[in-house]
Design a protein around this motif. Structure first.
Motif, PDB file in Angstrom:
ATOM      1  N   ALA A   4       0.835  -1.206   0.000  1.00 37.78           N
ATOM      2  CA  ALA A   4       0.000   0.000   0.000  1.00 37.78           C
ATOM      3  C   ALA A   4       0.869   1.255   0.000  1.00 37.78           C
ATOM      4  CB  ALA A   4      -0.926  -0.001   1.211  1.00 37.78           C
ATOM      5  N   THR A   5       1.929   1.255   0.777  1.00 36.60           N
ATOM      6  CA  THR A   5       2.831   2.398   0.840  1.00 36.60           C
ATOM      7  C   THR A   5       3.547   2.600  -0.489  1.00 36.60           C
ATOM      8  OG1 THR A   5       3.150   2.030   3.196  1.00 36.60           O
ATOM      9  CG2 THR A   5       4.774   3.407   2.093  1.00 36.60           C
ATOM     10  N   ILE A   6       3.978   1.521  -1.102  1.00 40.37           N
ATOM     11  CA  ILE A   6       4.665   1.602  -2.394  1.00 40.37           C
ATOM     12  C   ILE A   6       3.753   2.227  -3.442  1.00 40.37           C
ATOM     13  CG2 ILE A   6       5.636   0.237  -4.293  1.00 40.37           C
ATOM     14  CD1 ILE A   6       6.529  -1.787  -2.076  1.00 40.37           C
ATOM     15  N   VAL A  17      -5.180   1.486  -4.240  1.00 40.40           N
ATOM     16  CA  VAL A  17      -4.710   0.781  -3.040  1.00 40.40           C
ATOM     17  C   VAL A  17      -5.848  -0.042  -2.448  1.00 40.40           C
ATOM     18  CG1 VAL A  17      -3.750   1.033  -0.723  1.00 40.40           C
ATOM     19  CG2 VAL A  17      -3.002   2.570  -2.549  1.00 40.40           C
ATOM     20  N   LYS A  18      -7.014   0.578  -2.308  1.00 38.01           N
ATOM     21  CA  LYS A  18      -8.176  -0.124  -1.754  1.00 38.01           C
ATOM     22  C   LYS A  18      -8.532  -1.348  -2.591  1.00 38.01           C
ATOM     23  CE  LYS A  18     -11.676   2.461  -0.562  1.00 38.01           C
ATOM     24  NZ  LYS A  18     -12.660   3.567  -0.497  1.00 38.01           N
ATOM     25  N   ALA A  19      -8.515  -1.195  -3.911  1.00 38.44           N
ATOM     26  CA  ALA A  19      -8.852  -2.319  -4.791  1.00 38.44           C
ATOM     27  C   ALA A  19      -7.814  -3.425  -4.681  1.00 38.44           C
ATOM     28  CB  ALA A  19      -8.959  -1.832  -6.234  1.00 38.44           C
ATOM     29  N   LEU A  20      -6.552  -3.040  -4.657  1.00 37.53           N
ATOM     30  CA  LEU A  20      -5.478  -4.020  -4.584  1.00 37.53           C
ATOM     31  C   LEU A  20      -5.551  -4.826  -3.294  1.00 37.53           C
ATOM     32  CD1 LEU A  20      -2.937  -4.969  -6.104  1.00 37.53           C
ATOM     33  CD2 LEU A  20      -1.656  -3.338  -4.732  1.00 37.53           C
ATOM     34  N   LEU A  21      -5.919  -4.167  -2.215  1.00 38.55           N
ATOM     35  CA  LEU A  21      -6.017  -4.835  -0.915  1.00 38.55           C
ATOM     36  C   LEU A  21      -7.378  -5.486  -0.695  1.00 38.55           C
ATOM     37  CD1 LEU A  21      -4.256  -2.116   1.264  1.00 38.55           C
ATOM     38  CD2 LEU A  21      -3.283  -4.242   0.369  1.00 38.55           C
ATOM     39  N   ASN A  22      -8.226  -5.376  -1.705  1.00 40.86           N
ATOM     40  CA  ASN A  22      -9.574  -5.932  -1.663  1.00 40.86           C
ATOM     41  C   ASN A  22     -10.418  -5.307  -0.546  1.00 40.86           C
ATOM     42  OD1 ASN A  22     -11.468  -7.525  -2.950  1.00 40.86           O
ATOM     43  ND2 ASN A  22     -11.173  -9.237  -1.547  1.00 40.86           N
ATOM     44  N   HIS A  23     -10.171  -4.039  -0.284  1.00 40.79           N
ATOM     45  CA  HIS A  23     -10.997  -3.297   0.658  1.00 40.79           C
ATOM     46  C   HIS A  23     -12.155  -2.699  -0.116  1.00 40.79           C
ATOM     47  CE1 HIS A  23      -7.396  -2.555   3.564  1.00 40.79           C
ATOM     48  NE2 HIS A  23      -7.720  -3.825   3.461  1.00 40.79           N
ATOM     49  N   ASN A  24     -13.285  -2.582   0.517  1.00 44.19           N
ATOM     50  CA  ASN A  24     -14.427  -2.012  -0.187  1.00 44.19           C
ATOM     51  C   ASN A  24     -15.099  -0.941   0.644  1.00 44.19           C
ATOM     52  OD1 ASN A  24     -15.789  -3.516   1.716  1.00 44.19           O
ATOM     53  ND2 ASN A  24     -16.472  -5.069   0.296  1.00 44.19           N
ATOM     54  N   LYS A  41      -5.734  -2.207 -10.826  1.00 45.50           N
ATOM     55  CA  LYS A  41      -5.015  -3.180  -9.998  1.00 45.50           C
ATOM     56  C   LYS A  41      -3.728  -3.617 -10.697  1.00 45.50           C
ATOM     57  CE  LYS A  41      -9.040  -5.269  -7.755  1.00 45.50           C
ATOM     58  NZ  LYS A  41      -9.803  -6.516  -7.618  1.00 45.50           N
ATOM     59  N   ARG A  42      -3.814  -3.813 -12.000  1.00 45.48           N
ATOM     60  CA  ARG A  42      -2.640  -4.226 -12.776  1.00 45.48           C
ATOM     61  C   ARG A  42      -1.563  -3.145 -12.699  1.00 45.48           C
ATOM     62  NH1 ARG A  42      -4.947  -5.471 -17.397  1.00 45.48           N
ATOM     63  NH2 ARG A  42      -5.070  -7.659 -16.875  1.00 45.48           N
ATOM     64  N   GLU A  43      -1.961  -1.888 -12.836  1.00 42.22           N
ATOM     65  CA  GLU A  43      -1.000  -0.787 -12.773  1.00 42.22           C
ATOM     66  C   GLU A  43      -0.326  -0.735 -11.400  1.00 42.22           C
ATOM     67  OE1 GLU A  43      -0.846   4.053 -13.349  1.00 42.22           O
ATOM     68  OE2 GLU A  43      -2.627   2.962 -13.978  1.00 42.22           O
ATOM     69  N   ALA A  44      -1.112  -0.890 -10.348  1.00 44.83           N
ATOM     70  CA  ALA A  44      -0.556  -0.885  -8.996  1.00 44.83           C
ATOM     71  C   ALA A  44       0.393  -2.062  -8.794  1.00 44.83           C
ATOM     72  CB  ALA A  44      -1.681  -0.938  -7.965  1.00 44.83           C
ATOM     73  N   THR A  45       0.026  -3.217  -9.310  1.00 44.69           N
ATOM     74  CA  THR A  45       0.869  -4.407  -9.182  1.00 44.69           C
ATOM     75  C   THR A  45       2.192  -4.227  -9.913  1.00 44.69           C
ATOM     76  OG1 THR A  45      -1.109  -5.775  -9.017  1.00 44.69           O
ATOM     77  CG2 THR A  45       0.936  -6.905  -9.539  1.00 44.69           C
TER      78      THR A  45
END
Length: 56
Positions: A4-6, A17-24, A41-45
């Motif tokens: 998340a920090t990255i 960040v929320k999507a990547l961590l599966n937070h809703n 999500k792909r961009e964050a990954t």
């Protein structure tokens, strides 16, 4: 440093960040807004992989 920090350090939106961590969002918007933002999500990954790759 967490994933998340990255992602935040790369100046990507907090929604990524929320999507990547599966937070809703538990509010009304979260109930009706069902877009899964796969591209985001792909961009964050990719950002995380690039960061972690520098340590390998």
């Amino acid at each position: 440093m967490t994933a998340a920090t990255i992602v935040q350090a790369a100046r990507l939106p907090v929604d990524y960040v929320k999507a990547l961590l599966n937070h809703n969002d538990k509010g009304v918007t979260g109930i009706y807004a069902r877009w899964h933002i796969f591209e985001e999500k792909r961009e964050a990954t990719k950002v995380i992989a690039k960061h972690v790759g520098g340590f390998l």
